[in-house]
Design a protein around this motif. Structure first.
Motif, PDB file in Angstrom:
ATOM      1  N   THR A   1       0.871  -1.135   0.208  1.00  0.00           N
ATOM      2  CA  THR A   1      -0.016   0.318   0.085  1.00  0.00           C
ATOM      3  C   THR A   1       0.856   1.115  -0.054  1.00  0.00           C
ATOM      4  N   PRO A   2       0.150   2.412  -0.533  1.00  0.00           N
ATOM      5  CA  PRO A   2       1.208   3.648  -0.359  1.00  0.00           C
ATOM      6  C   PRO A   2       1.530   3.843   1.107  1.00  0.00           C
ATOM      7  N   ALA A   3       0.671   3.573   1.907  1.00  0.00           N
ATOM      8  CA  ALA A   3       0.993   4.026   3.322  1.00  0.00           C
ATOM      9  C   ALA A   3       2.365   3.004   3.875  1.00  0.00           C
ATOM     10  N   GLY A   4       2.217   1.439   3.473  1.00  0.00           N
ATOM     11  CA  GLY A   4       3.421   0.744   3.704  1.00  0.00           C
ATOM     12  C   GLY A   4       4.843   1.251   3.054  1.00  0.00           C
ATOM     13  N   ALA A   5       4.774   1.964   1.992  1.00  0.00           N
ATOM     14  CA  ALA A   5       5.834   2.800   1.288  1.00  0.00           C
ATOM     15  C   ALA A   5       6.179   3.696   2.283  1.00  0.00           C
ATOM     16  N   SER A   6       5.413   4.580   2.359  1.00  0.00           N
ATOM     17  CA  SER A   6       5.766   5.696   3.416  1.00  0.00           C
ATOM     18  C   SER A   6       6.204   5.245   4.481  1.00  0.00           C
ATOM     19  N   ALA A   7       5.574   4.124   5.058  1.00  0.00           N
ATOM     20  CA  ALA A   7       6.205   3.620   6.676  1.00  0.00           C
ATOM     21  C   ALA A   7       7.832   3.347   6.389  1.00  0.00           C
ATOM     22  N   TYR A   8       8.229   2.904   5.386  1.00  0.00           N
ATOM     23  CA  TYR A   8       9.471   2.444   5.347  1.00  0.00           C
ATOM     24  C   TYR A   8      10.383   3.795   4.957  1.00  0.00           C
ATOM     25  N   LEU A   9      10.005   4.892   4.496  1.00  0.00           N
ATOM     26  CA  LEU A   9      10.780   6.081   4.449  1.00  0.00           C
ATOM     27  C   LEU A   9      10.725   6.658   5.954  1.00  0.00           C
ATOM     28  N   LEU A  10       9.703   6.458   6.694  1.00  0.00           N
ATOM     29  CA  LEU A  10       9.633   7.185   7.886  1.00  0.00           C
ATOM     30  C   LEU A  10      10.500   6.320   9.127  1.00  0.00           C
ATOM     31  N   LEU A  11      10.523   5.122   8.663  1.00  0.00           N
ATOM     32  CA  LEU A  11      11.403   4.295   9.595  1.00  0.00           C
ATOM     33  C   LEU A  11      12.760   4.504   9.294  1.00  0.00           C
ATOM     34  N   ALA A  12      13.279   4.773   8.005  1.00  0.00           N
ATOM     35  CA  ALA A  12      14.591   5.399   7.873  1.00  0.00           C
ATOM     36  C   ALA A  12      14.904   6.417   8.409  1.00  0.00           C
ATOM     37  N   GLY A  13      13.997   7.391   8.323  1.00  0.00           N
ATOM     38  CA  GLY A  13      14.175   8.622   9.024  1.00  0.00           C
ATOM     39  C   GLY A  13      14.460   8.648  10.415  1.00  0.00           C
ATOM     40  N   THR A  14      13.586   7.732  11.072  1.00  0.00           N
ATOM     41  CA  THR A  14      13.771   7.559  12.512  1.00  0.00           C
ATOM     42  C   THR A  14      14.929   7.102  12.927  1.00  0.00           C
ATOM     43  N   PHE A  15      15.402   5.994  12.293  1.00  0.00           N
ATOM     44  CA  PHE A  15      16.738   5.271  12.461  1.00  0.00           C
ATOM     45  C   PHE A  15      17.855   6.265  12.198  1.00  0.00           C
ATOM     46  N   ARG A  16      17.784   7.224  11.113  1.00  0.00           N
ATOM     47  CA  ARG A  16      18.836   8.238  10.969  1.00  0.00           C
ATOM     48  C   ARG A  16      19.004   9.329  12.034  1.00  0.00           C
ATOM     49  N   ASN A  17      17.878   9.796  12.792  1.00  0.00           N
ATOM     50  CA  ASN A  17      18.060  10.521  13.764  1.00  0.00           C
ATOM     51  C   ASN A  17      18.428  10.013  14.739  1.00  0.00           C
ATOM     52  N   GLU A  18      18.337   8.386  15.053  1.00  0.00           N
ATOM     53  CA  GLU A  18      19.003   8.048  16.120  1.00  0.00           C
ATOM     54  C   GLU A  18      20.358   7.393  15.981  1.00  0.00           C
ATOM     55  N   LYS A  19      21.081   8.029  14.948  1.00  0.00           N
ATOM     56  CA  LYS A  19      22.359   7.701  14.481  1.00  0.00           C
ATOM     57  C   LYS A  19      22.525   5.987  14.045  1.00  0.00           C
ATOM     58  N   LYS A  20      21.469   5.413  13.877  1.00  0.00           N
ATOM     59  CA  LYS A  20      21.645   4.159  13.392  1.00  0.00           C
ATOM     60  C   LYS A  20      21.555   4.019  11.886  1.00  0.00           C
ATOM     61  N   PHE A  21      22.520   4.225  11.291  1.00  0.00           N
ATOM     62  CA  PHE A  21      22.676   4.554   9.847  1.00  0.00           C
ATOM     63  C   PHE A  21      22.611   3.138   9.190  1.00  0.00           C
ATOM     64  N   ALA A  22      22.962   2.132   9.674  1.00  0.00           N
ATOM     65  CA  ALA A  22      22.935   0.734   8.971  1.00  0.00           C
ATOM     66  C   ALA A  22      21.443   0.402   9.075  1.00  0.00           C
ATOM     67  N   GLU A  23      20.813   0.536   9.993  1.00  0.00           N
ATOM     68  CA  GLU A  23      19.467   0.237  10.126  1.00  0.00           C
ATOM     69  C   GLU A  23      18.514   0.967   9.117  1.00  0.00           C
ATOM     70  N   ALA A  24      18.814   2.177   9.054  1.00  0.00           N
ATOM     71  CA  ALA A  24      18.277   3.099   8.188  1.00  0.00           C
ATOM     72  C   ALA A  24      18.520   2.829   6.740  1.00  0.00           C
ATOM     73  N   ASN A  25      19.616   2.337   6.406  1.00  0.00           N
ATOM     74  CA  ASN A  25      19.998   2.006   5.001  1.00  0.00           C
ATOM     75  C   ASN A  25      18.916   0.442   4.742  1.00  0.00           C
ATOM     76  N   ALA A  26      19.002  -0.046   5.660  1.00  0.00           N
ATOM     77  CA  ALA A  26      18.256  -1.397   5.536  1.00  0.00           C
ATOM     78  C   ALA A  26      16.948  -1.123   5.128  1.00  0.00           C
TER      79      ALA A  26
END
Length: 224
Positions: free
Chosen positions: A41-66
């Motif tokens: 779903t479009p919401a599922g795609a957006s959730a991946y991007l928001l998840l990556a942004g959250t990981f980046r803010n937490e300095k979890k760059f490997a998880e963000a790239n995953a």
């Protein structure tokens, strides 16, 4: 027709439920739940991007790239694929993996040349190339940006907005000024050019020699 109508009804229900679940998501676990329950779903795609942004803010760059890679794999035709790749490159830079980041920037610049992300990828290459000592390559990228994206003051076609192109061209010019020109080899000093001869081997004077004074005459004898 009934089957298609039933499919559309089911799809709309799925998208509505996914959007509602995403609207209340605040933590990585919440976003992951959306991606698991509603991956297509479009919401599922957006959730991946928001998840990556959250990981980046937490300095979890490997998880963000995953998370970004999962977004690209599941949505290869999404409009934000090139943006996701740029984010992956920025995360790799943060992890000190500059070679991998540079490869992604170059891939975006060539693979999405008509996208707004292409000039951003190109300008992002410049500091990495400078850090590797590849000054000529960095200069070439800046010159390519100036060629593809107009400089300020150039005429604009009617109805065309070149504000973003002006930004990239201006930044490329700024980076180009910061690049040191290539050092020219110094010519060895010439031994004969303007060198004064040492005093001991100076050329002899051409003036006529001064004659010695005549000898004094004999004294006149005295008369007795």
């Amino acid at each position: 027709m009934l089957g298609y109508a039933g499919y559309r009804f089911y799809k709309n229900r799925q998208e509505s439920a996914a959007a509602e679940l995403l609207s209340g998501a605040k933590t990585p676990r919440d976003y992951q739940e959306v991606t698991v329950r509603y991956p297509n779903t479009p919401a599922g795609a957006s959730a991946y991007l928001l998840l990556a942004g959250t990981f980046r803010n937490e300095k979890k760059f490997a998880e963000a790239n995953a998370a970004l890679q999962a977004f690209i794999d599941k949505n290869p035709d999404h409009d934000f694929v090139s943006t996701a790749k740029l984010s992956m490159a920025a995360n790799l830079e943060a992890m000190g993996k500059n070679d991998e980041a540079l490869a992604i920037y170059q891939q975006v610049a060539t693979g999405y040349s008509n996208s707004f992300t292409a000039p951003l990828a190109m300008i992002s290459e410049v500091p990495l190339l400078k850090a590797k000592g590849r000054i000529e390559d960095a200069r070439r990228v800046c010159e390519e940006i100036l060629t593809k994206y107009r400089m300020p003051g150039q005429p604009v076609e009617a109805g065309q907005d070149n504000r973003m192109e002006t930004v990239w061209a201006s930044e490329a010019m700024r980076q180009l000024r910061l690049l040191k020109p290539p050092e020219q080899p110094k010519a060895p000093p010439s031994a004969a050019a303007g060198a004064a001869p040492p005093p001991m081997i100076a050329a002899p004077s051409t003036a006529a020699p001064v004659a010695p004074p005549p000898p004094a005459g004999a004294p006149t004898p005295k008369k007795p």
